[in-house]
Design an enzyme around this catalytic site. Structure first.
Site, PDB file in Angstrom:
ATOM      1  N   GLY A   1      13.051   1.822  -3.663  1.00 19.01           N
ATOM      2  CA  GLY A   1      12.660   2.830  -2.534  1.00 19.01           C
ATOM      3  C   GLY A   1      12.813   2.016  -1.208  1.00 19.01           C
ATOM      4  O   GLY A   1      13.992   1.680  -0.742  1.00 19.01           O
TER       5      GLY A   1
ATOM      6  N   ARG B   1      -0.170  -0.785  -2.763  1.00 15.19           N
ATOM      7  CA  ARG B   1      -0.453  -0.157  -3.771  1.00 15.19           C
ATOM      8  C   ARG B   1      -1.514  -1.226  -4.637  1.00 15.19           C
ATOM      9  O   ARG B   1      -2.515  -0.987  -5.266  1.00 15.19           O
ATOM     10  CB  ARG B   1       0.875  -0.256  -4.958  1.00 15.19           C
ATOM     11  CG  ARG B   1       0.411   0.387  -6.331  1.00 15.19           C
ATOM     12  CD  ARG B   1       1.840   0.640  -7.102  1.00 15.19           C
ATOM     13  NE  ARG B   1       2.431   1.948  -6.373  1.00 15.19           N
ATOM     14  CZ  ARG B   1       3.677   1.770  -5.589  1.00 15.19           C
ATOM     15  NH1 ARG B   1       4.232   0.642  -5.442  1.00 15.19           N
ATOM     16  NH2 ARG B   1       3.900   2.882  -5.125  1.00 15.19           N
TER      17      ARG B   1
ATOM     18  N   ASP C   1      -0.524   8.123  -5.074  1.00 16.02           N
ATOM     19  CA  ASP C   1       0.527   8.809  -4.129  1.00 16.02           C
ATOM     20  C   ASP C   1       0.619   7.969  -2.743  1.00 16.02           C
ATOM     21  O   ASP C   1      -0.314   7.190  -2.389  1.00 16.02           O
ATOM     22  CB  ASP C   1       0.130  10.152  -3.547  1.00 16.02           C
ATOM     23  CG  ASP C   1       1.286  11.030  -2.849  1.00 16.02           C
ATOM     24  OD1 ASP C   1       2.412  10.722  -3.452  1.00 16.02           O
ATOM     25  OD2 ASP C   1       1.158  11.979  -2.188  1.00 16.02           O
TER      26      ASP C   1
END
Ligand code: ITT
Length: 198
Positions: free
Chosen positions: A151, A179, A69
Site C-alpha cells: 500500500g 493496525r 478498515d
C-alpha cells in the site's frame, strides 16, 4: 476459539495473524468462506465500514469476527485519501497507482503531515462487541523510500521512528503501526469472550 478475519487482503491477513499469534485462536479468513456475499463498504467513516463488515460477516459465517478498515489522512489534502484510500486512483487501481497519484497531488506542498488510522470492529452474529482505533502520526515523503510492506508504506514516514514503514522489518511495523495499535486494544475483548466460552 475460531475467529474470522473479514478480509481477502493477503497483506493485511499476514500482519493481523502475526499480531494475534499466541492467543490460541483458530484464525479463518474470507478464503474459508468463498460463498460469503461481498460486504459493500459504503459508509463515510472507517468505523461505519469496519462495524458493517464485522457484523455482516459474523452473521453469515456464525463465527466471531474482526474487521479492519484503514485510511491515510493527509492534512494538506483535507483528509484525502482517507476512507477512500483503497481506490484513490480509481476503481481496480493498484497500490502503485495510489502512491503515484498521492505523490503527484502533494507535489510542491510543504505541509506533508499525515495520519494512518485503523478502526477494528469485533462482532458476534447480531452484535458489535467492541470498536477500537489506532493512529500513527507521520508525513508523506517526497518519493518512495524502502521496499518492504504494501500500500502506502513506502511514502509514509512515521514520526516516532523517522523512517517509512517500507524501511521497517515486519516485526518493527507490527510493533508500532496503526493496525497493531487498534488490534492491541481489542485483544482483551477477544480474550474475555474466549474465556466466557470455556
Ligand atoms: P479489505 O478487503 O480488508 O477492505 P482493503 O485493501 O480495502 O482490504 P483497507 O480498506 O483497510 O483495505 O485499506 C485501504 C487501503 O489503504 C489499502 O488498499 C492500502 O492501499 C492502504 N493500506 C491499508 N493498510 C495499510 C498499511 O498498513 N500500510 C500501507 N497501506 C495500507
Amino acid at each position: 476459539m475460531k475467529l474470522l478475519l473479514a478480509t481477502r487482503n493477503r497483506d493485511k491477513i499476514s500482519e493481523i495473524e502475526e499480531i494475534l499469534c499466541g492467543l490460541s485462536l483458530e484464525i479463518l479468513t474470507y478464503n474459508n468462506f468463498p460463498d460469503l456475499p461481498e460486504v459493500i463498504e459504503n459508509k463515510d467513516t472507517l468505523a461505519g465500514n469496519a462495524e458493517k463488515k464485522a457484523l455482516e460477516s459474523a452473521e453469515f459465517s456464525g463465527i466471531p469476527t474482526i474487521a479492519d478498515d484503514t485510511g491515510l489522512f493527509v492534512e494538506a489534502l483535507k483528509g484525502a485519501p482517507g476512507v477512500y484510500s483503497s481506490r484513490y486512483a480509481g476503481e481496480n487501481c493498484s497500490y502503485k497507482d495510489n502512491r503515484v497519484k498521492l505523490l503527484s497531488e502533494m507535489k510542491g506542498i510543504t505541509n506533508r503531515k499525515a495520519q494512518f488510522k485503523t478502526v477494528v470492529a469485533f462482532a458476534f452474529p447480531g452484535k458489535v462487541i467492541a470498536t477500537t482505533e489506532g493512529i500513527v502520526e507521520g508525513e508523506i515523503t517526497e518519493q518512495e523510500i524502502g521496499d518492504r510492506g504494501f500500500g502506502y508504506d513506502s511514502i509514509f514516514r512515521a514520526q516516532e521512528t523517522g523512517r517509512t514503514y517500507a524501511e521497517m522489518s515486519d516485526k518493527e511495523k507490527n510493533t508500532i503501526s496503526h493496525r497493531a495499535r487498534a488490534l492491541q486494544k481489542i485483544i482483551p475483548k477477544i480474550i474475555s469472550h474466549n474465556s466466557d466460552k470455556k
